[in-house]
Write a protein that holds these residues in place. Structure first.
Motif, PDB file in Angstrom:
ATOM      1  N   HIS A   1       0.645  23.490  41.452  1.00 45.95           N
ATOM      2  CA  HIS A   1       1.253  23.998  42.687  1.00 45.95           C
ATOM      3  C   HIS A   1       0.404  25.121  43.280  1.00 45.95           C
ATOM      4  O   HIS A   1       0.182  25.161  44.503  1.00 45.95           O
ATOM      5  N   ARG A   2      -0.101  26.000  42.439  1.00 47.76           N
ATOM      6  CA  ARG A   2      -0.910  27.120  42.929  1.00 47.76           C
ATOM      7  C   ARG A   2      -2.239  26.636  43.499  1.00 47.76           C
ATOM      8  O   ARG A   2      -2.758  27.204  44.464  1.00 47.76           O
ATOM      9  N   LEU A   3      -2.797  25.585  42.889  1.00 44.59           N
ATOM     10  CA  LEU A   3      -4.114  25.100  43.308  1.00 44.59           C
ATOM     11  C   LEU A   3      -4.029  24.037  44.395  1.00 44.59           C
ATOM     12  O   LEU A   3      -5.029  23.734  45.046  1.00 44.59           O
ATOM     13  N   GLY A   4      -2.858  23.436  44.547  1.00 44.18           N
ATOM     14  CA  GLY A   4      -2.668  22.448  45.592  1.00 44.18           C
ATOM     15  C   GLY A   4      -3.218  21.075  45.273  1.00 44.18           C
ATOM     16  O   GLY A   4      -3.354  20.246  46.178  1.00 44.18           O
ATOM     17  N   GLN A   5      -3.526  20.805  44.017  1.00 42.08           N
ATOM     18  CA  GLN A   5      -4.021  19.481  43.626  1.00 42.08           C
ATOM     19  C   GLN A   5      -3.822  19.281  42.125  1.00 42.08           C
ATOM     20  O   GLN A   5      -3.678  20.257  41.376  1.00 42.08           O
TER      21      GLN A   5
ATOM     22  N   ALA B   1      -7.896  14.669  32.269  1.00 38.70           N
ATOM     23  CA  ALA B   1      -8.143  15.780  33.185  1.00 38.70           C
ATOM     24  C   ALA B   1      -8.836  15.282  34.443  1.00 38.70           C
ATOM     25  O   ALA B   1      -9.723  14.419  34.382  1.00 38.70           O
ATOM     26  N   THR B   2      -8.442  15.810  35.578  1.00 37.91           N
ATOM     27  CA  THR B   2      -9.161  15.531  36.819  1.00 37.91           C
ATOM     28  C   THR B   2     -10.458  16.342  36.830  1.00 37.91           C
ATOM     29  O   THR B   2     -10.711  17.148  35.931  1.00 37.91           O
ATOM     30  N   ALA B   3     -11.269  16.133  37.853  1.00 39.19           N
ATOM     31  CA  ALA B   3     -12.512  16.899  37.972  1.00 39.19           C
ATOM     32  C   ALA B   3     -12.213  18.395  38.016  1.00 39.19           C
ATOM     33  O   ALA B   3     -12.908  19.199  37.380  1.00 39.19           O
ATOM     34  N   LEU B   4     -11.165  18.773  38.741  1.00 44.20           N
ATOM     35  CA  LEU B   4     -10.777  20.188  38.795  1.00 44.20           C
ATOM     36  C   LEU B   4     -10.293  20.648  37.423  1.00 44.20           C
ATOM     37  O   LEU B   4     -10.628  21.755  36.975  1.00 44.20           O
TER      38      LEU B   4
ATOM     39  N   ARG C   1     -11.196  19.583  34.518  1.00 41.59           N
ATOM     40  CA  ARG C   1     -12.357  19.761  33.635  1.00 41.59           C
ATOM     41  C   ARG C   1     -13.088  21.056  33.950  1.00 41.59           C
ATOM     42  O   ARG C   1     -13.531  21.764  33.045  1.00 41.59           O
ATOM     43  N   ARG C   2     -13.215  21.383  35.228  1.00 45.39           N
ATOM     44  CA  ARG C   2     -13.893  22.633  35.613  1.00 45.39           C
ATOM     45  C   ARG C   2     -13.099  23.847  35.116  1.00 45.39           C
ATOM     46  O   ARG C   2     -13.681  24.824  34.630  1.00 45.39           O
ATOM     47  N   LEU C   3     -11.788  23.773  35.240  1.00 46.13           N
ATOM     48  CA  LEU C   3     -10.959  24.885  34.777  1.00 46.13           C
ATOM     49  C   LEU C   3     -11.046  25.043  33.259  1.00 46.13           C
ATOM     50  O   LEU C   3     -11.114  26.160  32.747  1.00 46.13           O
ATOM     51  N   ASN C   4     -11.046  23.939  32.540  1.00 47.49           N
ATOM     52  CA  ASN C   4     -11.160  23.996  31.091  1.00 47.49           C
ATOM     53  C   ASN C   4     -12.530  24.521  30.675  1.00 47.49           C
ATOM     54  O   ASN C   4     -12.661  25.284  29.717  1.00 47.49           O
ATOM     55  N   ASN C   5     -13.541  24.115  31.411  1.00 52.71           N
ATOM     56  CA  ASN C   5     -14.895  24.618  31.183  1.00 52.71           C
ATOM     57  C   ASN C   5     -14.925  26.132  31.388  1.00 52.71           C
ATOM     58  O   ASN C   5     -15.499  26.882  30.584  1.00 52.71           O
ATOM     59  N   HIS C   6     -14.290  26.593  32.462  1.00 54.30           N
ATOM     60  CA  HIS C   6     -14.236  28.031  32.756  1.00 54.30           C
ATOM     61  C   HIS C   6     -13.527  28.787  31.635  1.00 54.30           C
ATOM     62  O   HIS C   6     -13.994  29.846  31.197  1.00 54.30           O
ATOM     63  N   LEU C   7     -12.417  28.238  31.145  1.00 55.74           N
ATOM     64  CA  LEU C   7     -11.669  28.890  30.077  1.00 55.74           C
ATOM     65  C   LEU C   7     -12.517  29.020  28.822  1.00 55.74           C
ATOM     66  O   LEU C   7     -12.485  30.059  28.143  1.00 55.74           O
ATOM     67  N   GLN C   8     -13.309  28.002  28.505  1.00 50.95           N
ATOM     68  CA  GLN C   8     -14.159  28.057  27.329  1.00 50.95           C
ATOM     69  C   GLN C   8     -15.177  29.196  27.441  1.00 50.95           C
ATOM     70  O   GLN C   8     -15.452  29.904  26.465  1.00 50.95           O
ATOM     71  N   GLN C   9     -15.725  29.390  28.631  1.00 49.23           N
ATOM     72  CA  GLN C   9     -16.706  30.460  28.818  1.00 49.23           C
ATOM     73  C   GLN C   9     -16.036  31.835  28.768  1.00 49.23           C
ATOM     74  O   GLN C   9     -16.635  32.799  28.270  1.00 49.23           O
TER      75      GLN C   9
ATOM     76  N   GLY D   1     -15.350  21.236  28.710  1.00 49.07           N
ATOM     77  CA  GLY D   1     -14.864  22.558  28.345  1.00 49.07           C
ATOM     78  C   GLY D   1     -14.002  22.591  27.107  1.00 49.07           C
ATOM     79  O   GLY D   1     -13.219  23.519  26.923  1.00 49.07           O
ATOM     80  N   GLU D   2     -14.157  21.602  26.207  1.00 50.12           N
ATOM     81  CA  GLU D   2     -13.305  21.525  25.027  1.00 50.12           C
ATOM     82  C   GLU D   2     -13.879  22.251  23.816  1.00 50.12           C
ATOM     83  O   GLU D   2     -13.144  22.519  22.862  1.00 50.12           O
TER      84      GLU D   2
END
Length: 289
Positions: free
Chosen positions: A42-46, A57-60, A62-70, A134-135
């Motif tokens: 809801h916050r991201l709109g997709q 996971a959608t492309a978004l 996967r990017r968010l999970n990648n970010h969390l890993q970093q 990002g796993e």
């Protein structure tokens, strides 16, 4: 501003492959995990996860999970090594490295006794997907190209030979008639394992007709020793069997050197840097140059 409670829920769903298992991991109810995912979307709109079995996971996502890993890497760098809390390290590794040189290399790291390892076994050809999504914090695989936000170091090569028991070779006459390899039972680790196919292709032969799928490095060797099939085996793992004649080349001598690389995030923490340097040092002595 991202809510990292919501990202943790997303990461758990991706890692465990389901909302119920994610809830168990996070000690929440399944509805609470679903609510956090919906709140994030809801916050991201997709959407961040496709509701399939298992969820994807959608492309978004996967990017968010990648970010969390970093972010987790940065947090590790801020931790006091003397605080007594174990450092949780999640790595993707290939099974043959686990069965040969890697445990010794990991154990040699001065911080290894302070680390809790979660080793995810994947074929060396596909393991990088876990890091790309990002796993995991680091990855050992055969791919030289780093992921976005990542870097890579060469480990060396793991040398493979096409081997079988003498009884198997005699039964199928594969040394005198290599074309018989196509119809002889072939050992593969899993559906991503293409080493045997590369061997036959190098001989100008089509893919194997008969296959035993053996998802265990140790079991793979045992199946070959007992004459159940032929397969590509790491010299490092079967040196004693080669020396004793319990395993022999199944056809023309064929050597396949598979390069291995250590992938890591550019935001690498101090503990991960120490681990990587130790593993690289040991790989330089245990693997082929």
């Amino acid at each position: 501003m991202l809510d990292y409670r919501l990202l943790e829920a997303l990461s758990a769903v991706i890692e465990t492959g389901g909302f119920e298992k994610a809830a168990q991991k996070l000690h929440l109810t399944q509805s609470a995990v679903s609510q956090r995912i919906r709140q994030l979307e809801h916050r991201l709109g997709q959407p961040v996860v496709l509701r399939r079995s298992p969820p994807v996971a959608t492309a978004l996502g996967r990017r968010l999970n990648n970010h969390l890993q970093q972010v987790k890497q940065l947090e590790l760098g801020l931790l006091d090594e003397e605080q007594g809390e174990p450092i949780k390290i999640r790595l993707t590794v290939n099974a043959d490295s686990m069965a040969t040189w890697l445990p010794q290399a990991i154990a040699a790291c001065p911080l290894s006794t302070q680390m809790d390892f979660d080793l995810v076994v994947e074929d060396q050809e596909v393991g990088l997907d876990r890091m790309r999504n990002g796993e995991v914090m680091a990855c050992i695989c055969a791919e030289a190209q780093p992921v976005n936000g990542g870097a890579v170091s060469s480990l060396g090569v793991l040398r493979y030979r096409a081997l079988a028991s003498p009884a198997f070779v005699e039964r199928y006459r594969t040394q005198s008639e290599p074309k018989r390899l196509v119809d002889a039972p072939c050992l593969i680790f899993n559906r991503d394992d293409r080493l045997q196919h590369q061997f036959l292709e190098a001989l100008g032969l089509p893919p194997p007709v008969r296959q035993h799928r053996v998802p265990s490095s140790e079991g793979f060797v045992e199946m070959a020793l007992h004459g159940m099939g032929y397969g590509m085996l790491p010299e490092l793992q079967v040196a004693d069997y080669l020396a004793s004649g319990q395993l022999v080349d199944v056809g023309p001598v064929f050597i396949l050197d598979v390069p291995l690389y250590w992938h890591f995030w550019q935001t690498e923490s101090a503990p991960l840097t120490a681990l990587r340097r130790t593993v690289l040092d040991h790989a330089s002595r245990l693997l082929q140059g």
